[in-house]
Design an enzyme around this catalytic site. Structure first.
Site: not given
Length: 1050
Positions: A136, A385
């Site tokens: 990510c 994340h």
């Protein structure tokens, strides 16, 4: 039918056969359901199906009784009356999966294929990037760089001869980093897909998709690699695009305090790394970055004008700023105390419009506008994340890029929203500061991207066309995507068509399933009907074989697993799907119903027969049959178990005829009735006390319940083999007693442990002693004490003390015993002696000498093997003891009882003790008398008598037992300790026997951790974010960084 209707019918069932004038009080109670037990509907149907068996003899059973047992006449349930299928009612066809076919049909129920259009890019939206596991952070930077129009425009100018000459008949596979990025940008711009796969670029960069790397380090390395690649292009606009977009200049200026001489050191930067600790807004961070630093003391500056070290000041001066200004907020810092990175969850406010003029050396006007914010969700520096908020240069709308998902923000303003709530924990809830208009506040932003404002931006500058050679490749990918969509749509259509055909089939056949009175019928499996109504693609043929009894017909106990349907419907199902063992009206088994009837009647008769049998056995009988006393005590329970087994059996081969296992009141386990009078040879047991005689009348009643029980009349003789063995056993026992008495009288002192010789005080009356194993003496004493229960000892077994070379191997006293010469003479006559071992004293030197020398080689090998075994173990226990300070670590306190203290008392060690497993007298000499001393050779002395050492470990407060293996690493042990003590691995200081354990990669065996070891744990102060501890040890130990040369400039 519904339970309420079942109760209603059962309450008035008697009215069908009872005349009104014959009604009794019992019938009235039935009508009012006074005696109705609280049972499940299935049990009610079961009881009603066999109620007639209580009054009908097996030989009087009619076809009507058989149909009652198979519940043929139970009314079928109507739709809406049952919430689920009545398994005990073979006529209930409700709740087997027909609901989804008889109502309105949703076409989506006929397939499991998602709508391919859900993978299609919506109009006026951007394209996402697939997260390949832990990529990510890569996706966020790719989206930010894609929205840098100048960079995208320049990258499209990159000369790509492979792409320009590519034949569209095959897939295009980029090779270099620039080729991958160029193709990826073209897909992000004009692809029809909702998201694309960046695995080609990620693979070319050599990134580990399963490990999350440092995002800031990735940004620096990638831009450096891109700059190096583009600098080799011929186009000057392409050569300098990275410098033009991201490169600025500042100088490190050092000023001598004495002479005032300035020494500038110019340098380039691609991003400004700002410390955020202790600051509230971006301006404070930039101010600290540019603040003046004093060089004094040991850090003084060598001034070339003064030709000596002088006090000085140093500061950074910004000379020029790039078009795209990147601020790296240093959220991930190194914690010196823990030795690992940690995340600073500090709120930092930043403006939408930033004036950098005051910070420039020339103080000229320089205004920037916020264009992207990169966010890290999570409390740990090693997990979490990454997402990006990016402003569209065409519309000025803000978008949130979260891998495959892209969300447009409402209005024209940046909205961080829930991203700021992710890091909130129960322990670290801080109030979000209020932000002024035009400012944003974030605790998770780690990079801010600002674009320089210009007076006017022409519309043509924001429109970038994909080059024709790249558009051709994008069109090829779009074509493949459309073909995939059409293929998925066709598959959906085929599934829907099959589902509709199945729908018509079910509607047709389900109406034919119920059978009418007087018409033929068949039985089919309930589970097959459910699968038929559930999934048309996995239907197998109909198989009734598992429901057959031993007579090849439908077993009565399987009636709950089948359904009764019309013969017409059965013919259609068998013709379409096939099957074996069709069960029609003739499949009702009279033999099974008769057997069940017999069992029910015997069960009801059992209590009466028990009372009669127990009254009959009170009188003594001169003739009759032998029966075991244990069987007689337990026969009712055995019979009850057998009858219940017969009644509840589900398979015909499970039936027990001679009684099931039971336990009598003496705790004995009964296998079969009357088998307790059998011997090992299958004959009558010789122990008459375990059996008695009963009359023929009693035996006949018992035989009704146990037809295969062993039968012995009073005239049967006991087993002859057992009688012969008993006689021989008595003779052997007498011989053993005589032998024991003779040996005891000859070796009385050895048996009573009196007047035993010792090496510490050599007896004056002899110069020779003999050695035998302690094991021999212990076994001999057992035989003397219990000659009838133990076997006589025949061999001394001195060879146990010797190694393969014939040398003496053991030195500890627990394995040898000393004998007088007279005792040795007796033992030599009574027992087999394989090896004589003696020890004697040389009186002129008063020294002990063993005739057999100690075998040093085998002794060392024995000790080495012991030590090796201690270091090669699996599933062993070690104890981890948490201590606060050195005092507590060295002397932990615990409370034990007086007996426990006695158990824990250790044997005193003699001086000169060296071997870890025995006490040996070495250098020191013990006195034989007042004037002489005795130096002990390899033979050892006895320890202090009366005190034994306890091998049981006693746990202390703050101590826990862990299961470990020798090949387990110290790192894995620390993770176990973390879960047991809630102490992070990097806060653990472990030691064993005062020796610190520090090498996390070493195995426990190599570190000397053996079973039953005590490991001391001293914990440092824990980190603030305990929730991150698992992530720290699973991901960051060790942190390897970017190793592949694909991302590193050579």
């Amino acid at each position: 039918m519904a339970p309420r209707l079942q109760l209603e019918k059962a309450a008035w069932k008697w009215a069908e056969t009872v005349k009104p004038e014959d009604i009794t009080h019992e019938h009235i109670e039935l009508a009012y359901r006074i005696a109705v037990p609280a049972m499940a509907p299935r049990l009610q149907l079961e009881k009603a199906a066999w109620k007639w068996a209580e009054t009908v003899k097996p030989e009087d059973i009619t076809h009507e009784h058989i149909e009652l047992a198979y519940r043929i006449a139970v009314p079928a349930c109507k739709r809406g009356t049952c919430r689920r299928n009545c398994k005990g009612n073979p006529n209930c066809l409700v709740g087997i999966g027909e609901q989804s076919w008889l109502g309105e049909i949703d076409e989506n129920a006929f397939h499991s294929i998602d709508d391919p259009n859900s993978e299609r890019r919506d109009k006026n939206t951007f394209v996402g990037l697939t997260n390949l596991g832990a990529t990510c952070y890569v996706n966020t930077f790719l989206q930010v760089w894609f929205h840098n129009l100048d960079l995208r425009r320049a990258l499209y100018l990159f000369q790509n001869s492979r792409a320009e000459g590519h034949n569209t008949d095959s897939d295009y596979e980029p090779r270099t980093i620039c080729e991958h990025l160029q193709y990826l940008f073209a897909l992000l711009q004009n692809s029809n897909r909702r998201y694309i796969d960046p695995s080609g670029l990620v693979k070319a960069l050599g990134l580990d998709t399963g490990q999350q790397q440092d995002a800031q380090e990735f940004s620096k390395l990638f831009l450096s690699l891109l700059e190096d690649t583009l600098s080799k292009q011929k186009d000057p606009n392409l050569q300098n695009v990275i410098q033009q977009q991201f490169c600025g200049q500042f100088s490190y200026v050092t000023v001598c305090n004495k002479c005032g001489r300035e020494s500038p050191l110019p340098s380039r930067f691609y991003e400004l790394e700002l410390n955020i600790q202790g600051h509230k807004n971006l301006t404070e961070c930039v101010t600290e970055f540019l603040k003046e630093e004093k060089l004094e003391g040991d850090n003084r500056y060598y001034c070339e004008s003064c030709q000596s070290k002088q006090n000085a000041t140093r500061r950074i001066k910004l000379q020029s700023l790039p078009r795209t200004l990147n601020f790296q907020l240093m959220r991930f810092v190194f914690d010196r105390q823990s030795g690992h990175k940690k995340k600073l969850n500090t709120f930092i406010s930043f403006p939408e419009v930033l004036d950098m003029g005051p910070f420039l050396e020339g103080k000229e006007e320089c205004t920037y506008e916020l264009s992207a914010v990169l966010i890290h969700r999570g409390v740990s520096a090693y997990s979490g994340h990454y997402i990006a908020h990016v402003r569209d240069a065409h519309t000025n709308d803000w978008y949130k890029f979260n891998d495959e998902e892209i969300e447009k923000m409402e209005g024209k303003k940046l909205q961080l929203g829930i991203e700021e709530d992710i890091a909130e924990t129960a322990k670290s809830q801080t109030r979000k500061p209020k932000c002024s208009k035009g400012y944003h506040c974030s605790r998770n932003a780690y990079m801010l991207v600002y674009k320089r404002q210009t007076e006017e931006i022409e519309q043509t500058e924001t429109i970038i066309e994909v080059p024709a050679f790249l558009q051709k490749l994008v069109d090829q990918d779009n074509k493949k995507f459309e073909e995939w969509c059409n293929e998925m749509a066709d598959m959906r259509k085929q599934s829907v068509d099959k589902g509709k055909a199945k729908h018509e089939e079910v509607k047709e056949l389900y109406e034919l399933l119920p059978t009418e009175d007087g018409l033929s019928y068949e039985f089919v499996p309930l589970e097959w009907l459910k699968k038929w109504l559930d999934d048309s693609t996995s239907i197998k043929e109909i198989d009734n074989s598992q429901f057959l009894c031993s007579h090849g017909k439908l077993h009565p106990d399987k009636i709950g697993d089948v359904k009764r349907i019309s013969s017409k419907a059965a013919d259609l199902l068998f013709s379409r799907y096939g099957g074996v063992s069709r069960l029609g009206q003739s499949s009702l088994c009279r033999d099974c119903v008769t057997q069940r009837c017999r069992v029910i009647r015997l069960k009801n008769q059992l209590n009466e027969d028990y009372r009669e049998v127990m009254n009959l056995v009170k009188s003594s009988e001169e003739s009759g049959f032998w029966i075991g006393k244990a069987s007689l005590r337990s026969w009712r329970q055995l019979a009850l178990d057998q009858l219940e087994e017969d009644e509840e059996e589900t398979k015909h081969n499970n039936s027990k005829i001679n009684g099931e296992k039971s336990s009598n009141r003496d705790g004995e386990e009964m296998k079969n009735f009357n088998e307790d009078i059998l011997c090992y040879h299958g004959g009558l047991n010789i122990l008459e006390n375990d059996r008695r005689v009963v009359s023929a009348e009693v035996w006949n009643k018992l035989r009704m319940y146990f037809p295969r029980a062993p039968e012995f009349t009073q005239n049967n003789e006991a087993c002859q083999q057992c009688m012969r063995l008993e006689r021989e056993g008595k003779e052997n026992e007498a011989l053993n007693r005589m032998m024991a008495n003779e040996q005891k009288s000859s070796l009385l002192n050895l048996f009573q442990e009196k007047n035993r010789p010792t090496l510490q005080k050599w007896p004056q009356e002899t110069d020779v002693l003999y050695i035998v194993p302690h094991y021999f003496v212990d076994e001999w004493r057992k035989f003397i004490r219990r000659p009838a229960k133990s076997n006589p000892v025949s061999n001394v077994g001195n060879s146990l003390l010797l190694c393969p070379h014939g040398g003496f191997m053991f030195t500890y006293d627990s394995i040898i015993a000393l004998l007088w010469p007279a005792e040795w003479e007796v033992i030599s006559k009574m027992f087999l002696v394989d090896q004589a071992i003696s020890i004697y004293i040389v009186f002129h030197v008063r020294m002990c000498v063993v005739l057999l020398d100690l075998c040093r080689e085998c002794r060392e090998g024995f000790i080495f093997q012991q030590q090796r075994d201690m270091r090669e173990y699996a599933q062993a226990t070690v104890y981890v003891r948490k201590v606060i300070d050195k005092k507590r670590e060295s002397a932990p306190e615990f409370s034990v009882s007086g007996s426990d203290v006695e158990d824990e008392r250790e044997e005193p060690k003699m001086d000169g003790e060296k071997d870890p497993d025995f006490s040996q007298v070495g250098a020191k000499r013990q006195k034989l008398n007042e004037s002489a001393s005795l130096s002990m050779a390899p033979v050892t002395t006895a320890s202090k008598s009366g005190i034994r050492r306890s091998t049981r470990h006693r746990k202390l407060r703050g101590e826990k037992a862990l299961i470990v293996s020798a090949n387990q690493t110290l790192k894995e042990l620390k993770i176990q300790i973390m879960h047991a003590f809630s102490v992070a691995p990097f806060d653990q200081n472990l030691s064993i026997d005062g020796r610190c354990l520090t090498d996390d990669s070493a195995t426990l065996g190599s570190l000397g951790v053996i079973p039953e070891s005590i490991i001391c744990l001293k914990a440092d102060e824990p980190i603030a974010d305990y929730a991150a501890m698992d992530d720290v040890y699973q991901v960051c130990m060790p942190e390897e960084g970017f190793k592949d040369p694909g991302l590193l400039v050579q």
